[in-house]
Design an enzyme around this catalytic site. Structure first.
Site, mmCIF file in Angstrom:
data_model
loop_
_atom_site.group_PDB
_atom_site.id
_atom_site.type_symbol
_atom_site.label_atom_id
_atom_site.label_comp_id
_atom_site.label_asym_id
_atom_site.label_seq_id
_atom_site.Cartn_x
_atom_site.Cartn_y
_atom_site.Cartn_z
ATOM 1 N N LYS A 124 -16.503 1.370 58.703
ATOM 2 C CA LYS A 124 -16.985 0.213 58.742
ATOM 3 C C LYS A 124 -16.494 -1.155 58.159
ATOM 4 C CE LYS A 124 -18.030 2.757 63.167
ATOM 5 N NZ LYS A 124 -19.920 3.328 63.370
ATOM 6 N N HIS A 127 -21.026 -5.847 58.259
ATOM 7 C CA HIS A 127 -20.771 -7.362 58.755
ATOM 8 C C HIS A 127 -22.231 -7.530 58.370
ATOM 9 C CE1 HIS A 127 -24.354 -4.878 61.178
ATOM 10 N NE2 HIS A 127 -23.532 -4.369 61.337
ATOM 11 N N HIS A 130 -25.394 -6.715 57.916
ATOM 12 C CA HIS A 130 -25.954 -5.824 56.714
ATOM 13 C C HIS A 130 -25.745 -7.105 55.362
ATOM 14 C CE1 HIS A 130 -23.879 -2.770 58.592
ATOM 15 N NE2 HIS A 130 -24.385 -1.721 58.076
HETATM 16 N N1 ARG Z 1 -26.147 2.786 58.385
HETATM 17 C C1 ARG Z 1 -27.084 2.092 58.877
HETATM 18 C C2 ARG Z 1 -25.981 0.964 59.711
HETATM 19 O O1 ARG Z 1 -25.888 0.534 59.307
HETATM 20 C C3 ARG Z 1 -28.205 1.013 58.398
HETATM 21 C C4 ARG Z 1 -29.162 2.553 57.823
HETATM 22 C C5 ARG Z 1 -30.573 2.356 57.124
HETATM 23 N N2 ARG Z 1 -31.566 3.449 56.507
HETATM 24 C C6 ARG Z 1 -32.218 4.341 57.346
HETATM 25 N N3 ARG Z 1 -32.260 4.659 56.271
HETATM 26 N N4 ARG Z 1 -31.334 4.600 58.550
HETATM 27 O O2 ARG Z 1 -27.523 0.769 61.037
#
Ligand code: ARG
Length: 563
Positions: A124, A127, A130
């Site tokens: 993905k 963005h 992030h």
């Molecule tokens: N991958 C998730 C997202 O893009 C964020 C992860 C954040 N960290 C966690 N331990 N949940 O929304």
């Protein structure tokens, strides 16, 4: 120079209170005629059995006044006026001695902090959200490390879940191998979107996706290899962003890493009688907390995001024995983290309180709409490139003679983007506006970098400074104000750590630049008549540059010598 500490130590000679308690009482008076620091005597009235203003009088006669211009009373207050010359000398010499270490400390020694940040999803787009997490997390990492904490930066990649079964199915049906090599994330996103469109017409595709995910979970070779390939291709793209931003991680343990670590946690939840069935799913109830139940296992037996986060929390506690465990994730996931931390608390672990969700707001762009998922892929690269290109235009206009324009534009452009992310309290939404971000006169990255370059240019013109420096003459309001700000650096970083707010450092560096420019506009340094005063001023300029450099480096922004 920690004046509060010095004052507290002097007071302690005459007051029976803990040093820290005395220090806490010391105030910063609102007006300069009330001194630089003030100590209110109200709380001593009981023990001294005297009126506060009498106590103040008594203290003033007894106190050691060395290093202070004067110490006097104003009613119940003891007001301390620093000797500006001594203060200037102490502060500037400390900065120039400690150089890149100025502002650092050992307060975090022996304490580990895990920082979960960036954490994009495989296949993905990376963005703008992030990028927000990446900037905040990276900065907290640097701030904490600077103050002696042992940091572990964790990229909790979204690399597991039923969507990977769908992706495998989509890959087998529609992939364009050439496109996958050239623009992997775009192609993966294309087939993933197509899967959803097609599945609407033909729901059996969903079953196929589930079947592939089951195979992946069971470790079937073909599926595992495909998944690895998607992951490698995505990581390569993400690395490009990390490289540009100067970001490094200590661990890339993503969601898939916890595959074999979830059962133990689920068993423990069960053994503590916390697991109940609800509509076929296994959940932990959170009625008392006014939250929906936290799902641990779905009706089909699959684990979810929260299950992996629970396993990750225990893994981090056991493996790193953290003092704090931070999660830099958007505020849209607040409920998720509240639930996860609550489950840990219900399991009887008080370290649940050491887990902190460092939330942040949304990102918008003033000059364009940005909502389609597809738009976001292009946009991030575009955003960084555009920042650099636009900065170059500004440089072309302001300083066409500049050498290595490319390099400067790169550092200033990227710096402007990071600065925009880190400028305001993180939970506030951000609106990107180019002319604001790149304004050399606003509260921006370029403004601060320009101030640094201006200082450096003065130092180049002055050449090697020789001879004695007379700091006692650095007593104008502008000079005193600047030196006071320079002296506060460590305190500000610690405050930023306390609140997990890089914006405190960002605001601080803006204050440094503003105080410097005020001084610069009021005094012509090069025309200073007395050489010893000129020398002292040049040292102050050098110290200012050093502090700007140190502060920007905590934000992962580089300085440029000329711009
Ligand atoms: N991958 C998730 C997202 O893009 C964020 C992860 C954040 N960290 C966690 N331990 N949940 O929304």
């Amino acid at each position: 120079m920690d004046y509060k500490k010095i004052i507290a130590e002097r007071l302690k000679e005459h007051i029976e209170l803990e040093l820290e308690v005395i220090e806490k009482f010391i105030e910063n008076p609102p007006k300069p005629e009330m001194g630089d620091y003030a100590f209110p005597c109200f709380q001593l009235a009981k023990t001294f059995r005297k009126a506060p203003n009498m106590i103040a009088e008594e203290l003033v006669t007894k106190l050691n006044k060395e290093g202070f211009e004067k110490i006097e009373t104003a009613g119940p207050y003891v007001n301390f006026f620093m000797d500006k010359g001594v203060f200037a000398q102490n502060t500037i010499e400390k900065i120039l001695n400690e150089k890149d270490k100025y502002g650092s400390s050992e307060v975090g020694k022996g304490k580990s902090v895990t920082i979960d940040f960036s954490s994009p999803n495989i296949a993905k787009p990376f963005h703008v959200g992030h990028l927000f997490s990446t900037s905040i997390g990276n900065s907290l990492y640097k701030m904490l490390s600077f103050e002696g904490y042992n940091c572990i930066g964790i990229n909790h990649l979204g690399d597991w879940g039923t969507q990977f079964g769908k992706l495998i199915s989509a890959y087998k049906r529609w992939v364009d191998e050439d496109a996958l090599e050239k623009e992997p994330i775009k192609e993966l996103l294309r087939i993933y979107v197509k899967f959803h469109d097609e599945a609407e017409k033909d729901p059996s595709l969903e079953d196929e996706g589930r079947m592939y995910f089951k195979k992946l979970e069971d470790g079937c070779q073909e599926e595992v290899e495909l998944w690895k390939r998607f992951k490698d291709l995505s990581l390569k793209e993400f690395e490009k962003v990390y490289e540009v931003l100067g970001v490094k991680f200590d661990s890339y343990a993503g969601e898939s890493f916890y595959n074999d670590k979830m059962d133990a946690v689920i068993e423990e939840i069960k053994s503590k009688n916390l697991l109940v069935e609800s509509n076929g799913a296994q959940v932990v109830m959170m009625e008392e907390e006014n939250m929906p139940p936290c799902i641990i296992k779905k009706a089909d037996g699959a684990t979810i995001y929260a299950t992996r986060d629970l396993a990750a929390a225990f893994y981090r506690k056991n493996n790193y024995d953290f003092y704090k465990s931070i999660y830099v994730v958007g505020s849209d996931q607040s409920l998720h983290f509240k639930q996860v931390f609550k489950v840990i608390e219900k399991m009887g672990y008080d370290w649940a309180n050491d887990c902190k969700h460092v939330a942040f707001g949304l990102v918008r762009f003033a000059d364009r709409k940005l909502s389609t998922r597809k738009g976001q892929v292009i946009f991030l690269e575009e955003l960084l490139n555009e920042a650099v290109a636009k900065t170059k235009e500004v440089i072309e206009e302001k300083n066409p003679q500049l050498e290595n324009k490319e390099e400067v534009a790169q550092k200033v452009g990227i710096g402007a983007v990071i600065f925009t992310y880190l400028k305001n309290r993180r939970e506030k939404d951000i609106v990107f506006k180019w002319d604001e971000m790149l304004n050399f006169e606003g509260e921006t990255g370029p403004y601060v970098q320009y101030t640094y370059a201006r200082g450096k240019s003065i130092l180049r013109r002055a050449g090697e400074s020789t001879g004695e420096a007379d700091f006692s003459k650095l007593s104008s309001t502008e000079e005193f104000e600047l030196i006071k700000v320079l002296g506060n650096f460590n305190e500000e970083i610690l405050d930023g750590i306390d609140k997990l707010e890089p914006s405190i450092v960002t605001r601080y560096v803006i204050d440094v630049a503003k105080a410097f420019n005020k001084f610069y506009n009021a005094h012509n340094i090069m025309a200073t008549e007395e050489q010893s005063v000129k020398n002292a001023r040049l040292k102050m300029v050098e110290a200012t540059c050093q502090v700007i450099k140190n502060a920007l480096s905590l934000l992962s922004i580089e300085v440029v010598e000329k711009m």
